[in-house]
Scaffold this motif. Structure first.
Motif, PDB file in Angstrom:
ATOM      1  N   VAL A 380       0.879  -1.195   0.145  1.00 53.13           N
ATOM      2  CA  VAL A 380      -0.051  -0.062  -0.032  1.00 53.13           C
ATOM      3  C   VAL A 380       0.865   1.315   0.143  1.00 53.13           C
ATOM      4  O   VAL A 380       0.625   2.231  -0.841  1.00 53.13           O
ATOM      5  CB  VAL A 380      -0.958  -0.114   1.253  1.00 53.13           C
ATOM      6  CG1 VAL A 380      -1.629   1.447   1.361  1.00 53.13           C
ATOM      7  CG2 VAL A 380      -2.123  -1.240   0.954  1.00 53.13           C
ATOM      8  N   LEU A 381       1.593   1.189   1.074  1.00 52.36           N
ATOM      9  CA  LEU A 381       2.583   2.473   0.892  1.00 52.36           C
ATOM     10  C   LEU A 381       3.638   2.809  -0.266  1.00 52.36           C
ATOM     11  O   LEU A 381       3.594   3.943  -0.673  1.00 52.36           O
ATOM     12  CB  LEU A 381       3.779   2.260   2.067  1.00 52.36           C
ATOM     13  CG  LEU A 381       3.043   2.501   3.613  1.00 52.36           C
ATOM     14  CD1 LEU A 381       4.031   2.005   4.798  1.00 52.36           C
ATOM     15  CD2 LEU A 381       2.497   3.618   3.769  1.00 52.36           C
ATOM     16  N   THR A 382       4.096   1.587  -0.827  1.00 58.81           N
ATOM     17  CA  THR A 382       4.870   1.590  -2.118  1.00 58.81           C
ATOM     18  C   THR A 382       3.931   2.078  -3.305  1.00 58.81           C
ATOM     19  O   THR A 382       4.278   2.894  -4.064  1.00 58.81           O
ATOM     20  CB  THR A 382       5.463   0.515  -2.417  1.00 58.81           C
ATOM     21  OG1 THR A 382       6.110  -0.006  -1.118  1.00 58.81           O
ATOM     22  CG2 THR A 382       6.404   0.467  -3.489  1.00 58.81           C
ATOM     23  N   LEU A 386       4.342   5.402  -5.551  1.00 60.32           N
ATOM     24  CA  LEU A 386       4.753   5.308  -6.965  1.00 60.32           C
ATOM     25  C   LEU A 386       3.796   5.760  -7.837  1.00 60.32           C
ATOM     26  O   LEU A 386       4.016   6.503  -8.768  1.00 60.32           O
ATOM     27  CB  LEU A 386       5.323   3.943  -7.297  1.00 60.32           C
ATOM     28  CG  LEU A 386       6.302   3.217  -6.625  1.00 60.32           C
ATOM     29  CD1 LEU A 386       6.544   1.731  -7.179  1.00 60.32           C
ATOM     30  CD2 LEU A 386       7.562   4.105  -7.080  1.00 60.32           C
ATOM     31  N   TYR A 387       2.355   5.447  -7.635  1.00 60.45           N
ATOM     32  CA  TYR A 387       1.350   5.692  -8.653  1.00 60.45           C
ATOM     33  C   TYR A 387       0.809   7.222  -8.243  1.00 60.45           C
ATOM     34  O   TYR A 387       0.126   7.595  -9.151  1.00 60.45           O
ATOM     35  CB  TYR A 387       0.272   4.626  -8.370  1.00 60.45           C
ATOM     36  CG  TYR A 387       0.506   3.474  -8.827  1.00 60.45           C
ATOM     37  CD1 TYR A 387       0.294   3.203 -10.267  1.00 60.45           C
ATOM     38  CD2 TYR A 387       1.382   2.447  -8.375  1.00 60.45           C
ATOM     39  CE1 TYR A 387       0.490   1.843 -10.910  1.00 60.45           C
ATOM     40  CE2 TYR A 387       1.772   1.181  -8.883  1.00 60.45           C
ATOM     41  CZ  TYR A 387       1.407   0.865  -9.975  1.00 60.45           C
ATOM     42  OH  TYR A 387       1.728  -0.308 -10.664  1.00 60.45           O
ATOM     43  N   ILE A 617       6.784  -4.855  -1.202  1.00 62.19           N
ATOM     44  CA  ILE A 617       7.756  -3.730  -1.941  1.00 62.19           C
ATOM     45  C   ILE A 617       8.217  -4.197  -3.250  1.00 62.19           C
ATOM     46  O   ILE A 617       7.882  -3.547  -4.222  1.00 62.19           O
ATOM     47  CB  ILE A 617       8.921  -3.363  -1.102  1.00 62.19           C
ATOM     48  CG1 ILE A 617       8.282  -2.722   0.329  1.00 62.19           C
ATOM     49  CG2 ILE A 617       9.502  -2.409  -1.809  1.00 62.19           C
ATOM     50  CD1 ILE A 617       9.406  -2.320   1.189  1.00 62.19           C
ATOM     51  N   ILE A 618       8.825  -5.261  -3.386  1.00 64.46           N
ATOM     52  CA  ILE A 618       9.314  -5.907  -4.708  1.00 64.46           C
ATOM     53  C   ILE A 618       8.061  -6.153  -5.575  1.00 64.46           C
ATOM     54  O   ILE A 618       8.128  -5.795  -6.717  1.00 64.46           O
ATOM     55  CB  ILE A 618       9.805  -7.290  -4.438  1.00 64.46           C
ATOM     56  CG1 ILE A 618      11.407  -6.713  -3.342  1.00 64.46           C
ATOM     57  CG2 ILE A 618      10.427  -7.859  -5.675  1.00 64.46           C
ATOM     58  CD1 ILE A 618      11.955  -8.244  -3.016  1.00 64.46           C
ATOM     59  N   ALA A 619       6.715  -6.638  -5.245  1.00 68.56           N
ATOM     60  CA  ALA A 619       6.020  -7.054  -6.239  1.00 68.56           C
ATOM     61  C   ALA A 619       5.223  -5.663  -6.843  1.00 68.56           C
ATOM     62  O   ALA A 619       4.762  -5.550  -7.990  1.00 68.56           O
ATOM     63  CB  ALA A 619       4.773  -7.758  -5.519  1.00 68.56           C
ATOM     64  N   THR A 620       5.339  -4.686  -5.796  1.00 69.38           N
ATOM     65  CA  THR A 620       4.874  -3.486  -6.316  1.00 69.38           C
ATOM     66  C   THR A 620       5.504  -2.824  -7.372  1.00 69.38           C
ATOM     67  O   THR A 620       5.164  -2.067  -8.389  1.00 69.38           O
ATOM     68  CB  THR A 620       4.150  -2.674  -4.839  1.00 69.38           C
ATOM     69  OG1 THR A 620       3.310  -3.100  -4.118  1.00 69.38           O
ATOM     70  CG2 THR A 620       3.572  -1.338  -5.495  1.00 69.38           C
ATOM     71  N   VAL A 621       6.877  -2.527  -6.869  1.00 63.21           N
ATOM     72  CA  VAL A 621       7.627  -2.012  -7.866  1.00 63.21           C
ATOM     73  C   VAL A 621       7.886  -2.569  -9.097  1.00 63.21           C
ATOM     74  O   VAL A 621       7.786  -2.149 -10.242  1.00 63.21           O
ATOM     75  CB  VAL A 621       9.295  -2.064  -7.158  1.00 63.21           C
ATOM     76  CG1 VAL A 621      10.043  -1.470  -8.132  1.00 63.21           C
ATOM     77  CG2 VAL A 621       9.169  -1.198  -5.996  1.00 63.21           C
TER      78      VAL A 621
END
Length: 746
Positions: A380-382, A386-387, A617-621
């Motif tokens: 959520v935070l990432t 980013l978006y 974090i990795i999946a969202t990036v």
């Protein structure tokens, strides 16, 4: 001709170009639903608004607290109040005198009947009434302390905690009002649904031959749902989850683990109870397709790939415990006996007793639920950074400038005629809340357990989570429960204080939900052109009243219903089992009493769940990077890692059978019907959602007071059981584990 005109209007508003944004909304669902006109002459805060709103608020608060402890908890939704107050408002408009009345000793005047009952009055009445649905978490704390910890808890403490935690959330809403209310792309699907229902109730709708008007549709669906709900709520409760696999293989633990819709994987299980599904999972009619698809991808990955592999490979002795359970267990596979490790005077962990008894164990599903929850937090935070980071920063730069009229869409231009809410109103609420809370934390130290610094930490983190939660609520109708990170953080800071965790959650999670609730209502008012100040005033008054009633009714039920929240001691068919309170209690034990250092890291068996912080974090990036590399691939643009990871956190109390029912309805109406029958969808979809809740709500009221109030719980037969007739689904399958009612494997 009438039908062709309607179809043409829908077609015109569907064909939309970016250059037309200032004349309508950039979101198609909004264009199909929300009017682009306003009548500024309509009265708002009228005598009818206050009389109907205040009485409805008190009634709804009483009923929702009364029904909250049920096995299948049912909340009386705002749709019921909308229909009742519609008739009441029209009756008052037809019968009350229109003479102006002066308030004695002042210059204030008002009319008991300022004209026809209008949609703006109706919205404010419903917002005030709906405040009664927002139960303060302090009632849950009072329940678990009195029932599970067997200690006294002052109702005054519950009242203070409930009121302040709810009011302070309104202050947070002011910080983000410009971003999440004025921005056209923050469209709040739930608010659009409400607009559709209000329009169906108020606007004239000419009946076309062979079809029904929106008002007729509401009546038909409401009567049908009322009639049908007699079956799952009285005659055949087991219909809520029909697990056919269990009926075929009555003596197989493995078959029942696979087939149980309530305590297993739910394969072959069917749920025919819309109301329970709605309360556990959410509204499928409001959820955008991308949100449903992401949720189901995460659900399938979690429940049908990861959990079965972990269980049947006996990862960390998973077979010693049930496959699907939120309870805590000891090394022998039995439910953890908290009283054996608890210091009753201080309500803290006795480490010596703990070492001599057993470590705490989790079911495999519950362990991975925490893992997915941790991944969801960082995702959520990432995702927000980013978006939405750049647009959010730009909005904050412009916070004190009013660009609504110049740069907004048609709705912003129309709303520019009304005075906005001054920022100092929000800051005053926050300051007063803090000033009242600080001495309360000192005076009631033993019952709250939270130090003053904990309050300021809650405020700081709540602002962050409110922003993140608003992003997803405003675009995907998807909420996030931040309990997992709250419990974890405070459990490390204040180990061994279960009540401190819940107090912190009240000032964090509940305050966040209140902020989102106010923002959602402000967006509803934005669509229907209601003065923002009126909405703010109505909501503050409603929450103050709500806290008093919820605490009072909760105290009354806990004091009068024998063995409430103790299913083993209740009579057959009794609904007072408190499933949600049991989940909260288990959370206080594992995080507050035992603590994450013994359960997770560094001394626990489930330290590996922390790896999932990095996974989020990795999946969202990765998803964000793919969306930049392939900007024209719609399915890649639709990937939302936080939503994908969020569904497992619903279970339990939600179960697989309800998740499948939610997804099935959502996909059918929001993908198939939306694409193939857009005219029908635009006219009926959202009011269908509302009407399905009306009938069951009235039936539950009738049954609760006419039958269950007199200890009549239904016809005594096989179908009266509140479960799905899969008793072996909760059995362990490890060798040598002896549990009453379960076979022993050798």
């Amino acid at each position: 001709m009438e039908e062709k005109a309607v179809a043409k209007d829908i077609s015109d508003r569907s064909s939309f170009s970016r250059s037309d944004e200032i004349n309508d909304s950039p979101v198609e669902e909004v264009r199909l639903t929300v009017p682009i006109t306003d009548d500024k002459t309509l009265p708002v805060l009228t005598f009818r608004t206050w009389v109907l709103g205040l009485n409805s608020c008190m009634l709804l608060a009483f009923l929702n607290r009364y029904l909250d402890y049920r096995q299948n908890p049912v909340s009386i939704t705002s749709e019921c109040i909308q229909i009742l107050t519609l008739f009441a408002g029209k009756l008052m408009a037809a019968t009350l005198p229109a003479k102006t009345i002066r308030v004695p000793g002042t210059r204030w005047t008002f009319s008991m009947n300022p004209g026809a009952f209008n949609i703006k009055e109706h919205v404010l009445i419903t917002i005030l009434a709906s405040s009664g649905s927002n139960a303060p978490t302090s009632v849950t704390i009072m329940t678990i302390v009195k029932v599970f910890y067997h200690r006294e808890y002052s109702p005054l403490v519950a009242l203070l905690l409930g009121q302040i935690s709810m009011l302070i959330g309104f202050g947070y809403a002011g910080i983000f009002m410009k971003l999440f209310v004025d921005s056209p792309k923050m469209w709040w699907p739930s608010s659009v649904s409400q607009v559709s229902f209000y329009r169906a109730l108020h606007e004239a709708d000419v009946r076309i031959r062979g079809k029904v008007t929106r008002q007729q549709f509401v009546v038909i669906v409401s009567v049908a749902s009322f009639t049908y709900y007699i079956v799952p709520n009285y005659f055949f409760p087991s219909i809520s989850a029909l697990s056919f696999v269990c009926w075929i293989w009555k003596n197989s633990v493995t078959a029942q683990q696979i087939g149980s819709g309530l305590r297993g994987l739910g394969l072959g299980s069917i749920g025919l109870d819309y109301t329970t599904m709605y309360n556990f999972v959410g509204n499928p009619f409001n959820s955008p397709p991308f949100s449903i698809i992401n949720s189901m991808v995460g659900f399938v990955l979690f429940l049908y790939v990861i959990v079965p592999i972990a269980y049947w490979t006996n990862s960390q002795n998973a077979k010693r415990f049930p496959l699907f359970s939120s309870h805590l267990f000891d090394a022998d596979g039995r439910q953890y006996n908290v009283s054996r490790v608890l210091d009753e005077k201080s309500l803290t962990l006795n480490r010596q007793k703990y070492n001599s008894y057993s470590q705490v164990y989790l079911s495999v599903l519950y362990a991975y639920k925490y893992a997915f929850g941790y991944a969801c937090v960082t995702a959520v935070l990432t995702h927000v950074i980013l978006y939405h980071g750049r647009s959010a920063w730009n909005h904050f730069i412009e916070t004190y400038r009013d660009h609504r009229q110049q740069n907004g869409d048609i709705h912003n231009r129309l709303m520019s005629k009304y005075c906005t809410i001054p920022q100092w109103w929000f800051y005053t609420v926050i300051i007063l809340s803090v000033v009242i809370t600080i001495p309360s934390l000192v005076i009631f130290k033993q019952q709250l357990q939270l130090p003053v610094l904990g309050l300021f930490f809650a405020i700081f983190t709540c602002v962050i989570w409110t922003f993140c939660g608003a992003v997803f609520s405003a675009t995907a109708n998807q909420g996030f429960d931040t309990t997992v990170i709250q419990e974890l953080t405070m459990a490390y800071i204040l180990p061994g204080r279960p009540l401190a965790l819940e107090t912190f959650r009240a000032y964090n999670n509940i305050s966040m939900l209140q902020a989102l609730y106010l923002l959602s209502n402000l967006k509803l008012g934005h669509y229907l052109k209601i003065p923002p100040r009126s909405i703010f005033l109505i909501q503050v008054v409603g929450e103050v009243i709500t806290s008093f009633i919820h605490v009072g009714v909760g105290w009354w039920l806990l004091s009068t219903i024998k063995n409430i929240c103790e299913p083993d001691k209740l009579p057959k068919g009794s609904p007072w089992t408190c499933p949600s309170e049991h989940v909260v209690f288990d959370g206080t034990v594992q995080s507050g009493v035992v603590g994450p250092s013994l359960l997770f890291f560094p001394h626990g068996l489930y330290w590996w769940t922390y790896i999932f912080f990095a996974v989020g974090i990795i999946a969202t990036v990765a998803a964000w990077k793919l969306s930049r590399i392939f900007p024209h691939k719609k399915w890649i643009q639709g990937i939302s890692v936080p939503i994908l990871l969020s569904t497992p956190w619903l279970m339990p109390p939600a179960t697989p059978v309800y998740v499948w029912a939610w997804a099935g309805l959502g996909i059918f109406f929001n993908i198939y019907v939306f694409r193939k029958h857009k005219e029908w969808w635009a006219k009926y979809n959202y009011i269908l959602s509302a009407a399905l809740n009306v009938g069951p709500a009235f039936l539950i009221l009738l049954q609760s007071f006419a039958f269950q109030g007199n200890n009549i719980y239904g016809v005594d037969w096989w179908g009266l059981e509140l479960g799905d007739h899969c008793p072996l689904a909760s059995c362990p399958t490890a060798k040598g584990i002896v549990i009453e009612g379960c076979p022993v494997f050798h």
